[in-house]
Write a protein that holds these residues in place. Structure first.
Motif, PDB file in Angstrom:
ATOM      1  N   UNK A   1       0.831  -1.205   0.000  1.00  0.00           N
ATOM      2  CA  UNK A   1       0.000   0.000   0.000  1.00  0.00           C
ATOM      3  C   UNK A   1       0.869   1.260   0.000  1.00  0.00           C
ATOM      4  N   UNK A   2       1.920   1.265   0.810  1.00  0.00           N
ATOM      5  CA  UNK A   2       2.808   2.428   0.856  1.00  0.00           C
ATOM      6  C   UNK A   2       3.483   2.690  -0.478  1.00  0.00           C
ATOM      7  N   UNK A   3       4.002   1.639  -1.114  1.00  0.00           N
ATOM      8  CA  UNK A   3       4.637   1.803  -2.421  1.00  0.00           C
ATOM      9  C   UNK A   3       3.658   2.293  -3.479  1.00  0.00           C
ATOM     10  N   UNK A   4       2.450   1.732  -3.474  1.00  0.00           N
ATOM     11  CA  UNK A   4       1.443   2.159  -4.451  1.00  0.00           C
ATOM     12  C   UNK A   4       0.975   3.589  -4.191  1.00  0.00           C
TER      13      UNK A   4
ATOM     14  N   UNK B   1      11.693  20.754 -15.287  1.00  0.00           N
ATOM     15  CA  UNK B   1      12.954  20.093 -14.943  1.00  0.00           C
ATOM     16  C   UNK B   1      13.004  19.740 -13.459  1.00  0.00           C
ATOM     17  N   UNK B   2      12.699  20.701 -12.617  1.00  0.00           N
ATOM     18  CA  UNK B   2      12.734  20.458 -11.174  1.00  0.00           C
ATOM     19  C   UNK B   2      11.630  19.487 -10.768  1.00  0.00           C
ATOM     20  N   UNK B   3      10.421  19.726 -11.264  1.00  0.00           N
ATOM     21  CA  UNK B   3       9.303  18.838 -10.930  1.00  0.00           C
ATOM     22  C   UNK B   3       9.527  17.421 -11.429  1.00  0.00           C
ATOM     23  N   UNK B   4      10.042  17.287 -12.634  1.00  0.00           N
ATOM     24  CA  UNK B   4      10.314  15.959 -13.188  1.00  0.00           C
ATOM     25  C   UNK B   4      11.387  15.223 -12.410  1.00  0.00           C
ATOM     26  N   UNK B   5      12.414  15.946 -11.970  1.00  0.00           N
ATOM     27  CA  UNK B   5      13.475  15.318 -11.177  1.00  0.00           C
ATOM     28  C   UNK B   5      12.920  14.821  -9.841  1.00  0.00           C
ATOM     29  N   UNK B   6      12.086  15.621  -9.210  1.00  0.00           N
ATOM     30  CA  UNK B   6      11.491  15.220  -7.931  1.00  0.00           C
ATOM     31  C   UNK B   6      10.582  14.005  -8.132  1.00  0.00           C
ATOM     32  N   UNK B   7       9.787  14.021  -9.198  1.00  0.00           N
ATOM     33  CA  UNK B   7       8.875  12.899  -9.455  1.00  0.00           C
ATOM     34  C   UNK B   7       9.638  11.627  -9.822  1.00  0.00           C
ATOM     35  N   UNK B   8      10.720  11.767 -10.561  1.00  0.00           N
ATOM     36  CA  UNK B   8      11.543  10.599 -10.898  1.00  0.00           C
ATOM     37  C   UNK B   8      12.167  10.008  -9.633  1.00  0.00           C
ATOM     38  N   UNK B   9      12.671  10.869  -8.777  1.00  0.00           N
ATOM     39  CA  UNK B   9      13.231  10.414  -7.496  1.00  0.00           C
ATOM     40  C   UNK B   9      12.168   9.686  -6.679  1.00  0.00           C
TER      41      UNK B   9
ATOM     42  N   UNK C   1      11.469   6.209  -8.161  1.00  0.00           N
ATOM     43  CA  UNK C   1      12.552   5.266  -7.840  1.00  0.00           C
ATOM     44  C   UNK C   1      12.447   4.827  -6.379  1.00  0.00           C
ATOM     45  N   UNK C   2      12.132   5.763  -5.486  1.00  0.00           N
ATOM     46  CA  UNK C   2      11.965   5.410  -4.077  1.00  0.00           C
ATOM     47  C   UNK C   2      10.792   4.451  -3.893  1.00  0.00           C
ATOM     48  N   UNK C   3       9.714   4.639  -4.643  1.00  0.00           N
ATOM     49  CA  UNK C   3       8.556   3.733  -4.552  1.00  0.00           C
ATOM     50  C   UNK C   3       8.947   2.316  -4.952  1.00  0.00           C
ATOM     51  N   UNK C   4       9.735   2.196  -6.003  1.00  0.00           N
ATOM     52  CA  UNK C   4      10.178   0.871  -6.448  1.00  0.00           C
ATOM     53  C   UNK C   4      11.062   0.221  -5.383  1.00  0.00           C
ATOM     54  N   UNK C   5      11.961   1.003  -4.796  1.00  0.00           N
ATOM     55  CA  UNK C   5      12.821   0.460  -3.741  1.00  0.00           C
ATOM     56  C   UNK C   5      12.014   0.095  -2.493  1.00  0.00           C
TER      57      UNK C   5
ATOM     58  N   UNK D   1      14.989  -0.516   3.400  1.00  0.00           N
ATOM     59  CA  UNK D   1      14.719   0.285   4.591  1.00  0.00           C
ATOM     60  C   UNK D   1      15.115   1.739   4.404  1.00  0.00           C
ATOM     61  N   UNK D   2      16.247   1.993   3.750  1.00  0.00           N
ATOM     62  CA  UNK D   2      16.668   3.385   3.522  1.00  0.00           C
ATOM     63  C   UNK D   2      15.644   4.134   2.688  1.00  0.00           C
ATOM     64  N   UNK D   3      15.133   3.494   1.657  1.00  0.00           N
ATOM     65  CA  UNK D   3      14.135   4.154   0.819  1.00  0.00           C
ATOM     66  C   UNK D   3      12.836   4.374   1.599  1.00  0.00           C
ATOM     67  N   UNK D   4      12.468   3.431   2.453  1.00  0.00           N
ATOM     68  CA  UNK D   4      11.264   3.598   3.279  1.00  0.00           C
ATOM     69  C   UNK D   4      11.418   4.796   4.198  1.00  0.00           C
ATOM     70  N   UNK D   5      12.566   4.908   4.849  1.00  0.00           N
ATOM     71  CA  UNK D   5      12.811   6.024   5.760  1.00  0.00           C
ATOM     72  C   UNK D   5      12.889   7.340   4.980  1.00  0.00           C
ATOM     73  N   UNK D   6      13.487   7.321   3.793  1.00  0.00           N
ATOM     74  CA  UNK D   6      13.562   8.527   2.960  1.00  0.00           C
ATOM     75  C   UNK D   6      12.171   8.990   2.550  1.00  0.00           C
TER      76      UNK D   6
END
Length: 172
Positions: free
Chosen positions: A36-39, A89-97, A100-104, A110-115
């Motif tokens: 649920x968190x990743x989705x 550019x800024x919005x796309x970079x934030x959304x891409x990040x 990637x965090x959702x996939x991790x 755990x690092x991605x969850x905490x991030x």
């Protein structure tokens, strides 16, 4: 006639139980809270894309209403396009990040969850600060969707099961 009634969970947990180390289980199945968190993070990315598209369609009005004038000269069409490109550019970079965090998170990092939890707290804090200090309204069209998603992400990924899954490979 004795029925098996599940034992009710108390409304609070004792500090001793909360401090108890989690069990080491590398074969732990992925809990629903992690999924649920990743989705929800992926939904937050989708909401961000929709927000960027709405800014794109309203860009001319946004710049015109802001009446940006530098040294008495209004912005040219090229400068407006450059500003929109910077926003993308800024919005796309934030959304891409975030994607990637959702996939991790879904993979159990755990690092991605905490991030993700950290950035959700920042987002909620900024929304609160804007409401408190500037009197900015929280509306469905602007802040409410992202705020709701951030709160749901916090609830899902801060659960004990999500934490145990993210830390399942750590030796204790």
């Amino acid at each position: 006639m004795s029925e098996k009634v599940p034992r009710k969970r108390t409304a609070f947990e004792s500090p001793a139980r909360l401090a108890r180390p989690l069990t080491h289980d590398p074969n732990m199945p992925r809990p629903a809270a992690t999924v649920a968190g990743g989705l929800l993070v992926l939904l937050r990315v989708l909401a961000g894309v929709i927000w960027l598209l709405s800014i794109t369609f309203e860009w001319r009005h946004i710049v015109h209403d802001a009446s940006v004038v530098i040294d008495g000269v209004p912005l040219s069409e090229e400068e407006r396009a450059l500003g929109l490109g910077f926003v993308w550019l800024v919005g796309g970079a934030v959304l891409l990040f975030d994607a990637v965090m959702a996939i991790f998170v879904l993979r159990g990092g755990n690092r991605s969850r905490v991030t993700v939890l950290f950035f959700s707290v920042l987002s909620i804090s900024f929304a609160f600060s804007a409401w408190w200090v500037q009197g900015q309204d929280i509306r469905i069209s602007s802040t409410l969707l992202n705020l709701g998603l951030d709160i749901l992400v916090l609830l899902a990924l801060s659960s004990r099961k999500a934490a145990a899954y993210a830390r399942r490979n750590e030796r204790r």
